[in-house]
Design an enzyme around this catalytic site. Structure first.
Site, PDB file in Angstrom:
ATOM      1  CG  ASP A  76      -2.196   0.870   0.847  1.00 16.52           C
ATOM      2  OD1 ASP A  76      -2.133   1.655  -0.118  1.00 16.52           O
ATOM      3  OD2 ASP A  76      -3.219   0.792   1.560  1.00 16.52           O
TER       4      ASP A  76
HETATM    5  C1  BGC Z   1      -4.912   3.344  -0.162  1.00 11.45           C
HETATM    6  C2  BGC Z   1      -5.085   2.313  -1.251  1.00 11.45           C
HETATM    7  C3  BGC Z   1      -4.919   2.953  -2.603  1.00 11.45           C
HETATM    8  C4  BGC Z   1      -3.559   3.603  -2.647  1.00 11.45           C
HETATM    9  C5  BGC Z   1      -3.255   4.249  -3.981  1.00 11.45           C
HETATM   10  C6  BGC Z   1      -3.647   4.142  -0.326  1.00 11.45           C
HETATM   11  O1  BGC Z   1      -3.601   5.217   0.541  1.00 11.45           O
HETATM   12  O2  BGC Z   1      -4.932   2.709   1.093  1.00 11.45           O
HETATM   13  O3  BGC Z   1      -6.335   1.707  -1.136  1.00 11.45           O
HETATM   14  O4  BGC Z   1      -5.065   2.007  -3.601  1.00 11.45           O
HETATM   15  O5  BGC Z   1      -3.493   4.613  -1.652  1.00 11.45           O
HETATM   16  O6  BGC Z   1      -4.018   5.356  -4.199  1.00 11.45           O
END
Ligand code: BGC
Length: 742
Positions: A284
């Protein structure tokens, strides 16, 4: 020296071409031949992902350093880069690199790209896996036409705490429903398979147990037993993997003290081991580096070591890999085999997407244009939106309203709201407002000049002022019926949007009371990205529709439901609490040693002395304009032997005045187990359409697969004994039968 470099560069390019054009080679062989040509730094580059400059300057990165890194082969993927033109420009830079390995472009296509569909929790309320699959299909088609290869969806985290803002992104509280929806979304995104120009890679996230953040506070720790993990939180991930999800994303939380990003048990043992997952895992955003904040790694060097060892293949934005992996490999701390495994997984997907054959495969301007204003997609959006609206109350059949109603007062802060209808995780296309159908507009579209529509905002979403009340009351007094639209702000749910107070905010419930006091018939629409608490409204207002956030055609979908052109069929995918103190509340809880069986039986029972034992609205609940009655259950035999199945049948009758759709739900309880078992668990559901006056038999075949659970040794087993079957239109209001497994 220069000449030698150029010559070896040419040789590499030629051999690479030979490798890639050899049709008879399997994908794995092609991947291996590319891998053989790669230096360690180029391999690490594939494991590195950066953001575009979406917020700064537009969707392409104008950051010279990032562009240089692409040129040097130090980047495998970018996120938040979109549009044929921009993706083409970046891909061209990637083709300037020594090995010309194309980039992957990822984006959070959570509930639509250009056409915004209902938020995922709303769609889950449809319990309609075909509609959900269609929504993902359209999102993929639009996104792929704009150069996007990969969506960071579906989010398949089970969520039982509506304080958690990300509850809006998933399918609610139940693993069975969640698994069915996870599979539908993966299949929708990936369509006929990777490599088609209308398919994007799916990404099941956030692995794992992110939805169980303590206290519903985003990014918080998770502490749970292995049995709960396996039984409740992992099944939708397994379903996504089985449906062919190309990628997984790990999560921000720690699970029992080990950050998910550095969690070998989750990523290597379960996902890549037991489940034999062949795709790759992306971290993530920054989560590899965040292991330092967790106190699990001293610095990015240690974080990179933990994450690669645990099986995180691609580093989203923390730069831990690009800055440290080479050193870790040279020092022998990270084995080359681990790097090769990660790179193979990433390259395999690039091959499967067809990017080695044509890096510009997704860069077709004409296709992008076609999808940008595709009216068919808008039509589908309205249908999915209608299926997502939950009718919570309808006293004396107030709804549907007659289209001949003369004067209607439309009151509340959401009646004329525009972008709010899209909900969190939707793109802010500058010209999008023209496409969005507001609630005001939707009702106007429906009634034309037939009705006189009055409007008063009444109050803001979250304000202490009642200064607009008098005007709203005045409008209500002039009207034959009032439609109020209240809720929480659309950016109060989503990532980092946890709330400790989930009551209807500001003065809105006071406004509901004031309008109710006029004695006019009234309907309340509730707009939200989570279950809200609105006890007074729930107890008094005759007609309530929970509209969540419905997307581009929200207004038209709501108008169809209000005026009877669509008979609501949605069912709640999550229990609605009466108070924050009741959270977490979910239907499949265990029996305690002192179970409370009713509100009049709470003395020395497992209950709150100051609150009902029941949720405000239970899981699976949702009304229709018509009435459905359920016969008793008949079983084809009272005893089932392992290896056999048993058939439970019920007759559902439409006894009301409208044709309508019902979701018939099957729950099972294992009465006595070697470990304590839930009071009931969803094990099947069927959607049936019944014409007015019609009835239908609905049958469920049950075999040992529906009876299995994880025992105290984590073995997935069934045990002989007594079982109860419940069938009904929600988790609370059910018919009951019993059988024995021998
Ligand atoms: C989120 C994810 C997301 C990623 C990219 C993160 O902060 O938890 O769900 O896909 O950002 O935007």
């Amino acid at each position: 020296m220069k000449n030698v470099t150029r010559l070896s560069g040419t040789l590499i390019a030629i051999s690479f071409f030979v490798v890639c054009s050899a049709q008879r080679k399997t994908t794995d062989q092609k991947v291996d031949s590319v891998l053989k040509l790669m230096t360690l730094d180029e391999k690490i580059g594939q494991m590195n992902q950066y953001n575009g400059d979406w917020e700064a300057t537009g969707p392409i990165t104008r950051d010279g350093d990032k562009q240089n890194q692409i040129r040097k082969g130090m980047l495998g993927s970018m996120l938040n880069v979109t549009g044929v033109e921009h993706t083409r420009q970046l891909q061209e830079i990637a083709l300037e690199s020594r090995l010309k390995i194309p980039l992957l472009f990822g984006q959070d296509i959570i509930h639509g790209y250009r056409t915004i569909f209902p938020i995922p929790l709303a769609e889950a309320s449809s319990w309609d896996t075909s509609a959900i699959k269609l929504s993902a299909r359209i999102a993929a088609t639009e996104a792929a036409a704009a150069g996007v290869h990969w969506t960071f969806a579906p989010m398949v985290d089970i969520a039982r705490d509506p304080r958690w803002g990300r509850v809006m992104e998933g399918a609610g509280e139940d693993p069975f429903l969640g698994s069915a929806i996870a599979a539908a979304r993966v299949k929708g995104f990936q369509g006929k398979g990777l490599g088609n120009t209308d398919a994007v890679m799916a990404c099941a996230k956030h692995f794992a147990a992110y939805g169980a953040a303590i206290g519903g506070r985003d990014y918080n720790s998770v502490d749970m037993s292995d049995r709960t993990l396996w039984e409740i939180y992992l099944p939708p991930f397994k379903a996504a993997a089985d449906a062919g999800a190309a990628t997984f994303m790990n999560s921000f939380n720690d699970l029992n003290g080990i950050p998910a990003t550095g969690n070998k048990y989750l990523q290597r043992d379960i996902l890549k081991g037991k489940w034999n997952f062949k795709g790759f895992v992306v971290s993530d955003w920054g989560s590899i580096g965040e292991m330092i904040n967790h106190g699990y790694a001293k610095n990015n060097y240690e974080a990179a070591l933990e994450a690669t060892t645990a099986g995180s293949d691609m580093d989203m934005e923390s730069r831990s890999y690009i800055n440290n992996l080479s050193k870790l490999v040279k020092e022998g701390k990270v084995k080359m085999a681990l790097i090769d495994d990660a790179v193979r997984r990433i390259l395999r997907k690039k091959f499967e997407m067809g990017l080695f054959d044509d890096p510009f495969k997704f860069c077709n301007k004409e296709r992008e244009q076609q999808q940008w204003n595709n009216v068919e997609n808008l039509k589908a959006e309205k249908i999915v939106a209608e299926k997502s609206i939950v009718l919570l109350r309808n006293e004396n059949h107030l709804l549907p309203l007659g289209k001949q109603t003369k004067t209607i007062a439309l009151i509340g802060p959401f009646i004329k709201a525009v972008r709010d209808n899209l909900g969190f995780w939707s793109y802010q296309w500058p010209d999008d407002t023209a496409r969005i159908v507001t609630q005001w507009q939707g009702i106007q579209n429906k009634l034309g000049s037939n009705a006189r529509l009055l409007y008063a905002k009444g109050c803001e979403i979250n304000d202490s002022s009642q200064s607009g009340f008098a005007e709203a009351i005045d409008m209500a007094r002039q009207a034959d019926v009032v439609i109020m639209s209240v809720g929480e702000a659309s950016d109060w749910s989503g990532e980092a949007k946890s709330r400790s107070n989930i009551h209807l905010p500001g003065m809105q419930e006071e406004l509901v009371k004031a309008i109710y006091a006029t004695g006019k018939p009234m309907v309340v629409l509730i707009n939200a990205g989570r279950p809200l608490i609105f006890n007074w409204t729930a107890d008094h207002v005759p007609a309530i529709l929970y509209t969540w956030w419905l997307g581009t055609k929200a207004g038209d979908a709501i108008a169809d439901v209000l005026f009877g052109d669509y008979n609501p069929s949605a069912k709640l995918p999550i229990s609605f609490p009466r108070a924050e103190g009741q959270i977490p509340i979910y239907y499949s809880h265990f029996h305690t040693g002192r179970p409370a069986t009713s509100d009049s039986d709470r003395f020395y029972r497992s209950a709150y002395i100051d609150l009902s034992i029941y949720p405000q609205f239970p899981f699976g609940y949702g009304l229709s304009y018509t009435d459905f009655t359920y016969s008793d259950i008949t079983l084809n035999k009272p005893i089932m032997k392992a290896g056999q199945s048993i058939r439970a049948t019920i007759t559902v009758s439409n006894t009301g005045n409208y044709d309508g759709e019902e979701t018939v739900q099957l729950y099972i309880q294992d009465v006595v187990g070697s470990v304590v078992r839930p009071v009931k668990e969803l094990k099947g559901f069927q959607k049936i359409f019944l014409k007015k006056g019609e009835n239908k038999q609905v049958s469920f075949a049950i075999d040992v697969n529906e009876l299995k659970f994880y025992d105290d040794q984590l073995k997935y087993i069934y045990e002989p004994g007594d079982f109860k079957i419940y069938i009904g239109g929600n988790s609370q209001d059910v018919k009951e039968a019993s059988f024995k497994l021998q």
